[in-house]
Design a protein around this motif. Structure first.
Motif, PDB file in Angstrom:
ATOM      1  N   GLU A  79      26.600  15.662  27.841  1.00 44.14           N
ATOM      2  CA  GLU A  79      26.845  16.529  26.689  1.00 44.14           C
ATOM      3  C   GLU A  79      26.806  17.992  27.117  1.00 44.14           C
ATOM      4  O   GLU A  79      27.630  18.818  26.698  1.00 44.14           O
ATOM      5  CB  GLU A  79      25.750  16.269  25.651  1.00 44.14           C
ATOM      6  N   ALA A  80      25.803  18.332  27.935  1.00 47.07           N
ATOM      7  CA  ALA A  80      25.646  19.709  28.386  1.00 47.07           C
ATOM      8  C   ALA A  80      26.850  20.145  29.221  1.00 47.07           C
ATOM      9  O   ALA A  80      27.319  21.286  29.117  1.00 47.07           O
ATOM     10  CB  ALA A  80      24.360  19.844  29.202  1.00 47.07           C
ATOM     11  N   ALA A  81      27.368  19.241  30.059  1.00 50.19           N
ATOM     12  CA  ALA A  81      28.528  19.579  30.883  1.00 50.19           C
ATOM     13  C   ALA A  81      29.754  19.839  30.026  1.00 50.19           C
ATOM     14  O   ALA A  81      30.520  20.776  30.283  1.00 50.19           O
ATOM     15  CB  ALA A  81      28.799  18.457  31.891  1.00 50.19           C
ATOM     16  N   ARG A  82      29.946  19.003  29.004  1.00 53.12           N
ATOM     17  CA  ARG A  82      31.089  19.235  28.112  1.00 53.12           C
ATOM     18  C   ARG A  82      30.980  20.589  27.423  1.00 53.12           C
ATOM     19  O   ARG A  82      31.959  21.328  27.303  1.00 53.12           O
ATOM     20  CB  ARG A  82      31.174  18.119  27.068  1.00 53.12           C
ATOM     21  N   ALA A  83      29.775  20.931  26.977  1.00 49.27           N
ATOM     22  CA  ALA A  83      29.577  22.222  26.319  1.00 49.27           C
ATOM     23  C   ALA A  83      29.824  23.372  27.287  1.00 49.27           C
ATOM     24  O   ALA A  83      30.420  24.386  26.925  1.00 49.27           O
ATOM     25  CB  ALA A  83      28.165  22.308  25.753  1.00 49.27           C
ATOM     26  N   ALA A  84      29.366  23.198  28.534  1.00 46.34           N
ATOM     27  CA  ALA A  84      29.534  24.266  29.518  1.00 46.34           C
ATOM     28  C   ALA A  84      30.996  24.456  29.901  1.00 46.34           C
ATOM     29  O   ALA A  84      31.415  25.568  30.227  1.00 46.34           O
ATOM     30  CB  ALA A  84      28.695  23.949  30.759  1.00 46.34           C
ATOM     31  N   ARG A  85      31.796  23.372  29.871  1.00 45.47           N
ATOM     32  CA  ARG A  85      33.208  23.495  30.226  1.00 45.47           C
ATOM     33  C   ARG A  85      34.038  24.098  29.094  1.00 45.47           C
ATOM     34  O   ARG A  85      35.141  24.552  29.317  1.00 45.47           O
ATOM     35  CB  ARG A  85      33.773  22.107  30.594  1.00 45.47           C
ATOM     36  N   ASP A  86      33.515  24.077  27.915  1.00 47.94           N
ATOM     37  CA  ASP A  86      34.260  24.567  26.757  1.00 47.94           C
ATOM     38  C   ASP A  86      33.620  25.860  26.275  1.00 47.94           C
ATOM     39  O   ASP A  86      32.514  25.873  25.766  1.00 47.94           O
ATOM     40  CB  ASP A  86      34.233  23.510  25.649  1.00 47.94           C
ATOM     41  N   GLU A  87      34.312  26.975  26.433  1.00 45.17           N
ATOM     42  CA  GLU A  87      33.730  28.269  26.090  1.00 45.17           C
ATOM     43  C   GLU A  87      33.367  28.338  24.611  1.00 45.17           C
ATOM     44  O   GLU A  87      32.359  28.929  24.232  1.00 45.17           O
ATOM     45  CB  GLU A  87      34.699  29.395  26.442  1.00 45.17           C
ATOM     46  N   ALA A  88      34.156  27.745  23.759  1.00 40.63           N
ATOM     47  CA  ALA A  88      33.857  27.780  22.331  1.00 40.63           C
ATOM     48  C   ALA A  88      32.588  27.006  22.034  1.00 40.63           C
ATOM     49  O   ALA A  88      31.739  27.439  21.261  1.00 40.63           O
ATOM     50  CB  ALA A  88      35.025  27.201  21.521  1.00 40.63           C
ATOM     51  N   THR A  89      32.436  25.829  22.680  1.00 40.55           N
ATOM     52  CA  THR A  89      31.242  25.034  22.466  1.00 40.55           C
ATOM     53  C   THR A  89      30.033  25.701  23.080  1.00 40.55           C
ATOM     54  O   THR A  89      28.933  25.627  22.541  1.00 40.55           O
ATOM     55  CB  THR A  89      31.418  23.638  23.073  1.00 40.55           C
TER      56      THR A  89
END
Length: 341
Positions: A79-89
């Protein structure tokens, strides 16, 4: 599992690009952890030097820093990786108070968990010390300290303890051997020195008088050290007078008292430690006392004492205020998670 993109190396790599070793030192994680994140979560560097050597740009490092903050707060790594890859998230906080349950989102696959626990337990039963040591080091390197502790090490310790309890006096040597090598593996995790926080008071960790089970706070000490937080570790069975003297001498921002059973939990000692003050008149300091372990009751605690639940959530409670050196508060709001051995 998504594959890691391999773009062509740019002609002009930014001068600030760092090697994997330099990034690992900066973040307080191992190079193995960074490579594991790249393989598992596609959060590797955008470029490679000569197509082979990883070179991390400031943007790459910023994504990793965000991932570290989120995982330290209890967010599952995927989850953290997905958030880190997405600037909006990345601009929105992702909250999770309790650590992942085995088989839950972001945790290790159930088959992998069972296999690693079984392998570690079998090596301990054989008294195969080199194998125990290798398996512990591999779990810590691959999964990181918190996940390895919560999903592999602590459950194996519980299983070995249950085996000993149901077999009379047999298997005591197995529990002792496994505990020794877990403790040794935790102590091999080198603390990170953070010059940016030179004036942050330490966190004092100790077992209450009569308590010999120190492995859970050894895990906490190692996890705090990985994040560059100053720790004073006093281990098992610290006498009351010594605890009070240590608090006065170190002026800690928090005191973690571990109790494994109700026979060792001493509420009067916790209240006494929470009431200790130091410093000049008009500018006195005092610690927050965090009560960790199953020995403490679930009722309302005395002023300046809080219950601490779980390694992951406990780490979040202690580490969150470090940037401004604020007192540790709010531990009672953290949800329960696997912590004790």
């Amino acid at each position: 599992m998504p594959s890691v993109p391999q773009p062509e190396p740019p002609q002009d790599l930014p001068a600030a690009a760092l090697s994997t070793g330099a990034v690992a030192r900066r973040l307080g994680v191992s190079p193995t952890t960074l490579r594991s994140w790249e393989r598992r979560y596609a959060i590797g560097p955008a470029h490679r030097e000569d197509g082979r050597h990883r070179r991390w740009t400031p943007q790459d490092v910023a994504r990793l820093e965000l991932m570290c903050r989120l995982t330290a707060g209890g967010v599952p790594p995927a989850e953290a990786a997905r958030a880190a890859r997405d600037e909006a998230t990345a601009a929105r906080p992702v909250a999770r108070t309790a650590g992942p349950d085995p088989g839950g989102p972001g945790s290790l696959p159930p088959g992998e968990v069972r296999q690693q626990r079984r392998g570690l337990a079998r090596a301990a039963v054989r008294l195969d010390a080199p194998a125990v040591e290798d398996l512990l080091d591999a779990a810590l390197a691959e999964h990181g300290l918190v996940t390895a502790w919560e999903e592999v090490i602590a459950p194996t310790l519980h299983a070995v303890g249950r085996k000993w309890a149901t077999a009379g006096e047999r298997y005591v040597e197995v529990e002792h051997l496994l505990s020794w090598y877990v403790s040794s593996a935790l102590r091999r995790i080198r603390p990170v020195r953070m010059p940016s926080y030179p004036d942050v008071p330490p966190v004092l960790l100790a077992c209450v008088p009569g308590e010999q089970h120190s492995l859970p706070i050894e895990a906490l000490a190692a996890a705090l050290g990985e994040r560059g937080l100053p720790v004073r570790m006093f281990g098992a069975d610290l006498p009351p007078g010594a605890l009070r003297d240590a608090v006065r001498r170190t002026g800690p921002r928090a005191v973690v008292l571990w109790s494994q059973s109700r026979t060792t939990a001493d509420a009067a000692l916790a209240r006494s430690a929470a009431g200790i003050e130091w410093g000049p008149r008009g500018a006195r300091g005092h610690p927050t006392v965090l009560l960790a372990g199953p020995g403490w009751g679930a009722g309302t605690q005395a002023p300046r004492t809080e219950r601490l639940f779980g390694l992951r959530s406990g780490l979040e409670v202690i580490a969150a205020p470090v940037a401004d050196a604020a007192p540790v508060t709010g531990a009672g709001r953290a949800g329960p998670a696997a912590y004790g051995s």
